[in-house]
Design an enzyme around this catalytic site. Structure first.
Site, PDB file in Angstrom:
ATOM      1  N   SER C  53      -8.055  -4.343  -4.520  1.00  0.00           N
ATOM      2  CA  SER C  53      -7.408  -5.485  -5.180  1.00  0.00           C
ATOM      3  C   SER C  53      -6.060  -5.145  -5.803  1.00  0.00           C
ATOM      4  O   SER C  53      -5.307  -6.046  -6.135  1.00  0.00           O
ATOM      5  CB  SER C  53      -8.299  -6.020  -6.308  1.00  0.00           C
ATOM      6  OG  SER C  53      -9.584  -6.277  -5.853  1.00  0.00           O
ATOM      7  N   HIS C  57      -6.246  -1.267 -14.290  1.00  0.00           N
ATOM      8  CA  HIS C  57      -7.074  -1.780 -15.385  1.00  0.00           C
ATOM      9  C   HIS C  57      -6.643  -1.245 -16.740  1.00  0.00           C
ATOM     10  O   HIS C  57      -6.247  -0.097 -16.849  1.00  0.00           O
ATOM     11  CB  HIS C  57      -8.539  -1.389 -15.156  1.00  0.00           C
ATOM     12  CG  HIS C  57      -9.168  -2.093 -13.993  1.00  0.00           C
ATOM     13  ND1 HIS C  57      -9.686  -3.351 -14.097  1.00  0.00           N
ATOM     14  CD2 HIS C  57      -9.337  -1.704 -12.708  1.00  0.00           C
ATOM     15  CE1 HIS C  57     -10.174  -3.724 -12.913  1.00  0.00           C
ATOM     16  NE2 HIS C  57      -9.974  -2.745 -12.057  1.00  0.00           N
ATOM     17  N   CYS C 445       3.336 -17.015   8.641  1.00  0.00           N
ATOM     18  CA  CYS C 445       3.039 -17.144  10.067  1.00  0.00           C
ATOM     19  C   CYS C 445       2.212 -15.972  10.565  1.00  0.00           C
ATOM     20  O   CYS C 445       1.832 -15.940  11.738  1.00  0.00           O
ATOM     21  CB  CYS C 445       4.306 -17.324  10.895  1.00  0.00           C
ATOM     22  SG  CYS C 445       5.106 -15.815  11.480  1.00  0.00           S
ATOM     23  N   CYS C 450       7.187 -12.231  14.631  1.00  0.00           N
ATOM     24  CA  CYS C 450       7.783 -10.899  14.599  1.00  0.00           C
ATOM     25  C   CYS C 450       7.027  -9.873  15.418  1.00  0.00           C
ATOM     26  O   CYS C 450       7.578  -8.815  15.740  1.00  0.00           O
ATOM     27  CB  CYS C 450       7.914 -10.408  13.163  1.00  0.00           C
ATOM     28  SG  CYS C 450       6.334 -10.261  12.311  1.00  0.00           S
TER      29      CYS C 450
END
Lengths: 422, 123, 495
Positions: C53, C57, C445, C450
């Site tokens: 993630s 912390h 997209c 690309c």
């Protein structure tokens, strides 16, 4: 001229596909002297360059052309019109001076980072394809899951196949066209899976891309899982019932190494939003006046960035007009503010432009929500048009003449599509 | 002894389901069409169904590796895949002009040529 | 076949190139040592790290009775200096821990006390009014929160790449596509461990086992079986950048025993991420996303923040936490001389990583490894060019110096061709490697426009045909050659 970038310009066009090229030509025809077209690819022509199949130009040229042929005609005409086309460049921002001059920041491999000024801008950035994330298909994240347009680019421009055993989700025209394309390149296309109970593409394409090759079209079906660790090894599909909820008891596995997604197009309006241009949530494109001007004065929009089209011929017509108005704007010609709102009514998903002006002719574009046949388009109390059918996949286009509009008393004109009473 | 063949008309988006009844090569009846185009389409599809083919061929010396091409007249429907394979046998060298004829009389079909559908300069 | 020369050996061989292995490598590179890092995937960070993630912390919620509780605060503090040296993105956006029920106030107050005692800076308790003022888009039934200003966000893969680049600049060797198949002592009692890989045998004095989800399997290779790793899968959903600003800080619930909970994470790049779920799985390769996971997350998050909706999802992914059977980090020497465990590094593993690096060096020194500081250690790296983030004046200079900065490859994230090359210069060998280093392909997209250009550039730079370019190594090929044979050439120029 190809490659020249020397300001100041009257009109700048963002995007050198069919919309941008026609807009530039329209601007020149209106009398604008210096017109610049910016395109991010190495050559102008937009998405048409990879649409190598025919079906373009039936209306505009009365001929059936392939995408590249249609594009080349307009690039040639644009150069003949002394329009500057700069490829390999990208508009990174637009600023406004207090006197209305637009300052357009352009990144170009040839010119570096430059700011060019102009009096009006036409947005013609086209659209992008919806991706897997948008419909959140569960499963692994292998290679081999890609949009039909990217597969088309691989196949037609790079000269490589996206895979060998192909499943297609979505029966829109891009998916159907790619089904045929890949069969002609020796791939096995195991099926087209469509969420709706009807195909999203033209009947002609269902017949000539699927039926001709014995490719099954599974309606009311969706992909429920993607499998494979590194490369796709298969998908699971299931029929959907009401509310498009998959019936997992009938889930089955399809072996394949490639999944093409043909699940919708989204107008590319990130830059429009960053400029504060107001968007219509239904079309996902700018709200425009009868001159195709957006909520930002002197900034116009046309083509797929305004609303997703199905026929490039209509794009050309729309873009020529937007360009003409952008050219007039640059020359100081202004139309009085529109005095009639145009709103969608029964069975109308959207209609464009969003407002009209008495005293002028208007070209209306709209789409229905659901198929209906036969039916009647009822435009306020001023016009009725009978049609033998309407389908969501086919844009409806018609003109409202000035005298028809002059008869209208109110300030809001509503368009309905209703079944035709026998 | 009559037989029936089914087609979906592609003349317009209604897509009328057509049913053609024939005895051998004689067309007895066409049903399901709402206009004349449907009848003509069914006849053509029965007697001599043809298709336009567009594909790409290898090209050297240009910006891209593939050149888009098309046939100038439709080929028989059951030869479409063969047509593609035959077209793919050639390679061209840039420059190529739009409309250049690359193959004449594809698969022996008189009047069916294969032409380039765009110009590709030498780079 | 031996990887080093006959008779030579490494001082330290690190097994696992996730963020922990890379952090250890960088710390070790300060010293005069021969260090090798072996990563089984095609690039470092391609395991759990890239699915992390990205949260740094504050550290108040882990007790100092645990090793993780002790390392997390030190780790958090080190990020200010680290991100200046290593040029990865890092911002202390702050974190809040909300409650809905009056009965939870004592828990919140206890967390604050624990944090204060541990030296976590700036902790504040907020009432409903303050919370609504600070985070107006959160549901109004929240009654209060603990605010921790030292919470921050990074891109975990960026951090891992930067750590490894610095380590390599300072002499650490890296081998990718290098799984470990066996480890033995050999016949000689020379204190050397022999690490077997498909590419050869590595002789080393010390093995640092930072193998994440497979750490227990690596430990078993030397006969250690005192812990197991029980993978716990977490699914996350990435939302469109247009939601940027919907929350300003990391939004946490109170932790349960099992997980930190489902969060709203404003990532460093401006997207919003929601998740993760937390479900144990025996399958160490299960990184699937599911409709159940989606429902669990969105039912929860839409109640917490009503402006969030599934239609804003641009992509979803899942990762596996390496949860140890002891419930804490397992960092230390073992009864096998030279074999050091760095296992069970789940949350707050990312935050603790710099501190773990230091700690492992201490352990190695304790075990007899001489740590002589290099006089020429270079702590800094240049960092990627990040064209899109520069001011126009700087951008002009960059384009003038290198025209490849004038060619946009990824329109959604404004990534230039020069940055694709830079990513490859710094180790990218795959589409994902390029993506995680310069963001090309991460936008709306999702690589639609690309990808073909990036394949071409990778093919040219790596000297491999386009069909050999992969998404992330292994069998993840993208395209395959056309099959119809070309037989003759037409259109030759007539002279």
């Amino acid at each position: 001229m190809l490659g020249r970038m020397e300001g100041p310009y009257d009109v700048m066009v963002v995007g050198g596909g069919p919309a941008g090229l026609a807009a530039a030509i329209g601007a020149r025809d209106a009398g604008a002297r210096r017109v610049l077209v910016i395109d991010r690819e190495a050559e102008a022509g937009g998405i048409l360059l990879q649409c190598i199949h025919s079906g373009f130009g039936l209306h505009y040229f009365k001929q059936e052309l392939t995408g590249p042929e249609y594009a080349e005609r307009f690039v040639t005409e644009a150069i003949d019109h002394e329009i500057d086309i700069v490829p390999n460049s990208y508009v990174s921002g637009i600023g406004l001076d207090s006197d209305g001059t637009k300052r357009v920041r352009i990144l170009s491999d040839h010119y570096g980072l430059r700011t060019m000024t102009c009096r009006s801008v036409v947005l013609a950035m086209g659209c992008r394809e919806r991706t897997r994330g948008a419909i959140r298909i569960p499963g692994t994240r292998p290679s081999g899951v890609l949009t039909a347009g990217l597969a088309q680019k691989f196949t037609n421009m790079m000269g490589y196949l996206p895979g060998k055993k192909v499943a297609i989700l979505g029966s829109g025209d891009i998916g159907l066209i790619m089904a045929r394309r890949l069969v002609l390149e020796g791939c096995e296309v195991v099926g087209v899976f469509e969420l709706m109970p009807y195909s999203n593409g033209l009947t002609r394409n269902v017949v000539q891309c699927l039926d001709d090759f014995g490719i099954p079209l599974h309606l009311s079906t969706t992909v429920t899982e993607i499998m494979g660790a590194d490369r796709l090894s298969g998908i699971k599909v299931a029929p959907v019932g009401s509310g498009f909820v998959p019936d997992m008891s009938k889930e089955r596995r399809i072996d394949c190494d490639t999944l093409l997604l043909s699940i919708g197009l989204i107008p590319e309006n990130e830059m429009s939003q960053s400029l504060g241009i107001q968007l219509d949530v239904t079309t996902r494109g700018p709200i425009v006046s009868s001159t195709l001007e957006t909520s930002l004065p002197g900034v116009f929009a046309c083509g797929n960035v305004l609303h997703v089209h199905d026929l490039v011929d209509f794009v050309t017509g729309e873009a020529l007009r937007a360009g003409r108005h952008a050219g007039e704007y640059a020359l100081g010609i202004r139309r009085a503010q529109d005095n009639i709102k145009l709103v969608p009514g029964d069975n109308v998903r959207y209609c464009l432009p969003h407002s009209l002006s008495t005293g002028h002719e208007h070209q209306i574009f709209m789409r229905c929500k659901e198929p209906m046949k036969p039916c009647e388009i009822i435009i306020g109390n001023i016009m009725r048009k009978k049609l033998s059918f309407v389908v969501p996949a086919e844009m409806i286009m018609f003109k409202i003449k000035p005298d028809a509009l002059d008869r209208f008393q109110g300030d809001t004109l509503r368009i309905d599509i209703r079944p035709l009473q026998k | 002894m009559s037989d029936k063949k089914n087609f979906t008309c592609i003349g317009c988006p209604i897509g009328c389901p057509l049913q053609l009844t024939h005895e051998g090569l004689d067309v007895l009846e066409i049903e399901g069409n709402q206009c004349n185009r449907g009848a003509k389409y069914a006849q053509q599809e029965f007697r001599d169904p043809r298709r336009f083919v567009s594909t790409t061929v290898a090209i050297e010396g240009a910006r891209h590796r593939r050149l888009p091409v098309k046939v100038t007249a439709p080929v028989p429907k059951d030869r479409v895949v063969d047509a593609a394979v035959e077209i793919h046998r050639i390679k061209v060298t840039a420059p190529v002009r739009i409309g250049d004829v690359l193959i004449r009389d594809l698969l022996g079909e008189k009047g069916v040529d294969v032409v380039a559908t765009r110009t590709m300069e030498r780079v | 076949m031996r990887i080093a020369m006959e008779g030579e050996f490494y001082d330290v061989a690190i097994i696992g190139g996730g963020v922990i292995g890379c952090a250890i490598a960088r710390e070790l590179s300060r010293y005069d040592l021969r260090v090798l890092l072996m990563e089984k995937n095609a690039e470092v960070g391609f395991g759990t790290t890239k699915t992390n993630s990205g949260i740094i912390h504050p550290g108040h919620d882990t007790p100092t009775s645990t090793l993780k509780g002790r390392l997390v605060v030190r780790g958090n503090m080190l990020f200010d200096r680290l991100h200046t040296e290593l040029k990865f993105g890092f911002e202390r956006i702050g974190a809040i821990y909300w409650i809905r029920e009056k009965e939870d106030w004592p828990r919140l107050e206890a967390l604050k006390r624990q944090g204060d005692e541990k030296g976590v800076p700036g902790l504040e308790l907020w009432d409903a009014e303050r919370l609504q003022k600070e985070e107006p888009n959160l549901s109004y039934d929240l009654i209060g929160a603990l605010y921790a200003p030292s919470g921050g966000v990074i891109n975990p893969y960026e951090f891992a790449f930067a750590l490894m680049e610095c380590a390599e600049n300072n002499g650490v060797e890296l081998r990718v596509d290098c799984p470990v198949t066996a480890i033995d002592r050999g016949d000689a009692d020379d204190g050397i461990l022999h690490v077997h890989t498909p590419g050869g045998v590595v002789d080393t004095r010390f093995v640092v086992n930072a193998a994440g989800v497979y750490a227990d399997r690596i430990a078993a290779m030397v006969g250690l079986d005192d812990y197991t790793i029980n993978p716990r899968k977490g699914e996350e959903f990435m939302l469109d950048k247009r939601l940027h600003g919907i929350v300003r800080r990391l939004i946490f619930p109170l932790p349960t025993g099992i997980t930190k909970g489902i969060l709203i994470i404003p990532t460093y790049d401006g997207t919003i991420m929601v998740g993760p779920t937390a479900h144990d799985t025996p399958d160490r390769e299960d990184v699937t996303t599911s409709s159940a996971g989606e429902k669990e997350i969105f039912d929860y998050v839409t109640r917490l923040c009503p402006s969030v909706h599934q239609s804003d999802v641009i992509t979803a992914f899942a990762g596996l936490r390496a949860v140890s059977s002891t419930g804490d980090f397992i960092i230390g020497p073992t009864r096998v001389k030279g074999f050091i465990n760095v296992a069970g590094i789940q949350s707050p593993g990312l935050t603790s990583a710099p501190a773990i690096g230091e700690y492992v060096c201490e352990i190695l020194a304790d075990q007899g490894l001489k740590l002589n500081e290099k006089s020429d250690f270079v702590a800094e790296i240049d960092g990627p060019p990040r064209f899109a983030k520069q001011l126009p004046r700087e951008q002009e200079k960059m384009v003038a110096a290198n025209s490849a900065f004038g060619r946009i490859v990824c329109r959604c994230e404004l990534v230039t061709e020069a940055e694709i090359h830079d990513a490859i210069d710094h180790g990218a060998r795959t589409i994902d490697g390029v993506k995680f280093r310069c963001r090309a392909g991460m936008g709306r997209c999702q690589g639609g426009f690309c990808t073909s250009r990036i394949i071409k550039i990778l093919s040219e730079r790596l000297g491999i045909p386009p069909e050999a370019v992969t998404k992330r190594g292994g069998d993840s090929w993208l395209i395959t050659p056309m099959t119809d044979p070309v037989v003759r050439t037409v259109g030759e120029q007539e002279d």
